[in-house]
Every structure is written in C-alpha cells, then in structure tokens.
Design an enzyme around this catalytic site. Structure first.
Site, short mmCIF file in Angstrom:
data_model
loop_
_atom_site.label_atom_id
_atom_site.label_comp_id
_atom_site.label_asym_id
_atom_site.label_seq_id
_atom_site.Cartn_x
_atom_site.Cartn_y
_atom_site.Cartn_z
N TYR A 179 0.83 -1.20 0.00
CA TYR A 179 0.00 0.00 0.00
C TYR A 179 0.87 1.26 0.00
CZ TYR A 179 -3.36 -3.66 0.82
OH TYR A 179 -4.08 -4.82 0.70
N SER A 289 0.50 -16.62 11.62
CA SER A 289 0.42 -18.07 11.84
C SER A 289 0.83 -18.51 13.23
CB SER A 289 1.25 -18.82 10.79
OG SER A 289 0.77 -18.55 9.50
N GLY A 310 -5.05 -13.17 13.48
CA GLY A 310 -6.04 -12.74 12.50
C GLY A 310 -7.10 -13.80 12.32
C1 FMN Z 1 -9.66 -11.67 5.72
C2 FMN Z 1 -8.35 -10.98 6.00
C3 FMN Z 1 -8.26 -9.61 5.84
C4 FMN Z 1 -7.06 -8.94 6.15
N1 FMN Z 1 -7.02 -7.57 6.07
C5 FMN Z 1 -5.93 -6.90 6.55
C6 FMN Z 1 -5.94 -5.48 6.69
O1 FMN Z 1 -6.93 -4.78 6.42
N2 FMN Z 1 -4.81 -4.89 7.18
C7 FMN Z 1 -3.70 -5.62 7.51
O2 FMN Z 1 -2.70 -5.03 7.95
N3 FMN Z 1 -3.67 -6.97 7.40
C8 FMN Z 1 -4.76 -7.62 6.96
N4 FMN Z 1 -4.76 -9.01 6.93
C9 FMN Z 1 -3.59 -9.75 7.45
C10 FMN Z 1 -3.81 -10.13 8.93
O3 FMN Z 1 -3.80 -8.98 9.75
C11 FMN Z 1 -2.73 -11.10 9.42
O4 FMN Z 1 -1.47 -10.51 9.20
C12 FMN Z 1 -2.78 -12.45 8.73
O5 FMN Z 1 -4.09 -12.98 8.76
C13 FMN Z 1 -1.81 -13.44 9.38
O6 FMN Z 1 -2.13 -13.62 10.74
P1 FMN Z 1 -2.85 -15.00 11.22
O7 FMN Z 1 -1.93 -16.11 10.81
O8 FMN Z 1 -2.99 -14.89 12.71
O9 FMN Z 1 -4.16 -15.06 10.51
C14 FMN Z 1 -5.94 -9.68 6.59
C15 FMN Z 1 -6.04 -11.08 6.70
C16 FMN Z 1 -7.23 -11.73 6.44
C17 FMN Z 1 -7.30 -13.21 6.65
#
Ligand code: FMN
Length: 351
Positions: A179, A289, A310
């Site tokens: 971005y 993760s 997330g």
């Molecule tokens: C549906 C979805 C939408 C996301 N939207 C954003 C966002 O708006 N801004 C951002 O910084 N990361 C976004 N991410 C990334 C998450 O913040 C996070 O880094 C990612 O899911 C990995 O973490 P996790 O393994 O705990 O899911 C998004 C991830 C998912 C799954």
C-alpha cells in the site's frame, strides 16, 4: 508473565497480550460508512487485549477495495463512534488502522471524483475484486506531484483526529502489503527524483511524515506501525529491504511510538522479528500463523510484548476464553470472508 498478563504499550493499556490483527471484511456501506453489523462484530471480540481495526482509508483517494470504510467525514466518525462505544462497553480497546492503498485500487471501488495515486505512475501487476465488474486490473496510478504530498500527509493527520474524536484508543499506520507508504519505501514502485525518492532517506520520508502527523494529534504513545519487510504482496519489490527498514525503524523508534507490529516472513531476505526487536525491544507485537503454544512461548521469553491473531479471531470471537480453557477452536468459512452480510461475520457463536 504470561500471554494473559496485562501490558502497557505507550499509552495503550492492554488487559492481555492477545491482540486481534487488522482484517478487511468488506462490510461497510457503499459510501465507506461503518454499518451496525460492524458494531456487533467488534464488540463480540472485545476480550482481546487490543483490537486493531480493519484497514480504514484516510481519504477517498485511499480507498481501493470494495465496501471498505473511511475516516474522512462526519458521517463516518459518527458511525465509528458506535463501534468504539460497543467495544469499550464490553471492556475492550481498539485502534484504527489507517490504510491508504495508493495504486492497489480499482476505480470501481472508489467514489466519483477520487483518484488512484502513487509515488510513480507504475501500475501494479495483478487484479482486484470489484462488485461491478468482477476481477479488474489495478488502476494505472497518477504520480503525486511533490507539492501534493503534504496534502496526503495531512489526510493522515485529519483521519487521526477523526479516529480520536470517534473514540478510538489510538491509530496504526499500515506500512506494508504494497500500500501507499510501502510504495514510497520500495525501489520497484518509487522512481521519483525529488525528496521523496532515490536515497533510502528520501524513500522513508513519506512514512515518517505520516507517522509524525499521526503522533502530532494522538500523541506518539497512541500510534503504532505495521511492517513486513520484503513482503512481495501486491507487486512490491525493494532492492535492499534490510537497509530500507533499518533506516525507517531507527527514526520511527525515535518518535516514541506505542508499538511496532511485525509480520514475520521466514522466506524473506530479512529476519523481520529480529529487526523489530532491535529497534522496538519491549514494544513489539508479532504476527503470522501463531497458535496458542508458540505465542505463549514468545511472550514468556520476552521476545515479544504481545502476539496478534487474525484468522483465529474470525470464527472465535471468544478466542481469549478458548485459549484460557483449552477449548476447541472453530474454523471459519472462507466463502464469507468478504461476502457482505452478517452470515460468516457477526454470527460466529461464543462457546
Ligand atoms: C480476511 C483478512 C483480511 C485482512 N485484512 C488486513 C488489513 O486490512 N490490514 C492488515 O494489515 N492486514 C490484513 N490481513 C492480514 C492479517 O492482519 C494477518 O497478518 C494475517 O491474517 C496473518 O495472521 P494470522 O496467521 O494470525 O491469521 C488480513 C487477513 C485476512 C485473513
């Protein structure tokens, strides 16, 4: 100290170290206004030590995905106030993630009169979903003139003032994932020859000015930054991400920010977590993760102050209670992630 112990990050007092990561969910109204279902969704997840909101555009130009929210007019502020009031009533804390997508946009997803702008007029390779036309190529961006950049920085300042007026506990600069701030940082998307391009100091200038503008209204102790050095998402590339981020973090740390939020990238050229630790020591939130076991180890060892989750928060609104009791975790439905509507959004049950 455990993942359930409280912690203070700058001025932000977290009841535990389990943070909800920012997630775009495309549930805003067409005019980038938060909806009632978003009040429910965030309130349901208020037991997180901190909620980081989905990416929120600081200006209409900053929008790029369908049905994403903004923080640049009074209607949006009033609607966000209902979200933050819901979270606070449930005992939680929430910061607004300011996300200007720059060139990662389709005009189909933007209001009339807004523009797709970037450091340089280089279109990102790839496609983006739009409600009107399905998958569409990214817009060809217009390169910002040097004297326009102060106005974009000002948008971050105004959006921060709006966030505070709406009751957010702080703001986070989205400085990764291809971005706008990341487009300025990276040699592949920034070919400018003015004071915002070329040298590493020049490429870091925009992100640092945005952070300073945010800190000028919220106070630095209510401002965080999210990074993921060497993340190629959305066609981003940088010749030397180690050098770029060493420079950025050195100056960002000097601002006295509340926290640095780092996404790890084991396949990248930079050890993102080690880099974050060097500059933000005890103010680090780590992500990507993590499960309960690993997150608990990382916090207990002092390697991170908190861990953000997330995907686990999507179908587990009571994730903190499930971690505490060892209860099973629910799986989310991938088809409803961005579908709009309450189904697969605010209707995941607590145990
Ligand atoms: C549906 C979805 C939408 C996301 N939207 C954003 C966002 O708006 N801004 C951002 O910084 N990361 C976004 N991410 C990334 C998450 O913040 C996070 O880094 C990612 O899911 C990995 O973490 P996790 O393994 O705990 O899911 C998004 C991830 C998912 C799954």
């Amino acid at each position: 100290m455990t993942i359930f112990s409280g912690v203070k990050l700058g001025e932000l007092a977290l009841a535990n170290r389990i943070v909800m990561a920012p997630m775009t969910r495309s549930r805003a109204a067409a005019d980038a206004v938060p909806t009632a279902m978003m009040v429910d969704y965030y309130s349901q997840r208020a037991s997180a030590g901190l909620i980081i909101s989905e990416g929120i555009a600081p200006s209409a130009d900053g929008l790029g995905y369908c049905r994403t929210p903004g923080l640049y007019n009074d209607v949006q502020v009033a609607a966000w106030s209902r979200v933050t009031a819901g979270v606070h009533a449930a005992g939680g804390r929430i910061v607004a993630q300011l996300m200007h997508v720059g060139r990662v946009a389709s005009h189909f997803n933007k209001p009339a009169g807004s523009q797709t702008i970037a450091p340089s007029a280089i279109r990102a390779r790839g496609e983006i979903y739009t409600d009107q036309a399905g998958m569409a190529p990214f817009d060809e961006p217009r390169a910002l003139a040097t004297d326009e950049i102060a106005g974009v920085v000002e948008d971050y300042r105004l959006a921060t003032a709006n966030a505070i007026a709406a009751g957010f506990n702080g703001v986070e600069l989205h400085c990764t994932s291809g971005y706008l701030p990341a487009q300025f940082l990276s040699t592949g998307s920034n070919l400018r020859d003015d004071r915002y391009g070329g040298s590493v100091a020049n490429r870091c200038r925009f992100a640092l000015e945005a952070l300073a503008a945010m800190a000028s209204v919220a106070g630095p102790g209510r401002v965080g930054m999210r990074i993921c050095p060497d993340n190629p998402f959305n066609d981003l590339s940088d010749d030397n991400p180690q050098e770029t981020f060493e420079h950025l973090l050195g100056l960002a740390a000097a601002l006295g920010l509340a926290y640095l939020h780092v996404i790890r990238m084991p396949a990248g050229r930079v050890d993102n977590i080690a880099l974050g630790q060097r500059y933000f020591g005890d103010r680090l939130i780590v992500n990507e993760s993590y499960g309960f076991e690993e997150a608990s180890r990382v916090v207990a060892s002092g390697a991170a102050a908190a861990v953000s989750f997330g995907r686990l928060f999507i179908a587990n609104p009571d994730l903190v209670a499930r971690f505490r009791t060892g209860a099973p975790l629910a799986k989310f439905d991938p088809h409803t992630l961005y579908a709009g509507g309450e189904s697969g959004y605010s209707d995941y049950p607590v145990l």
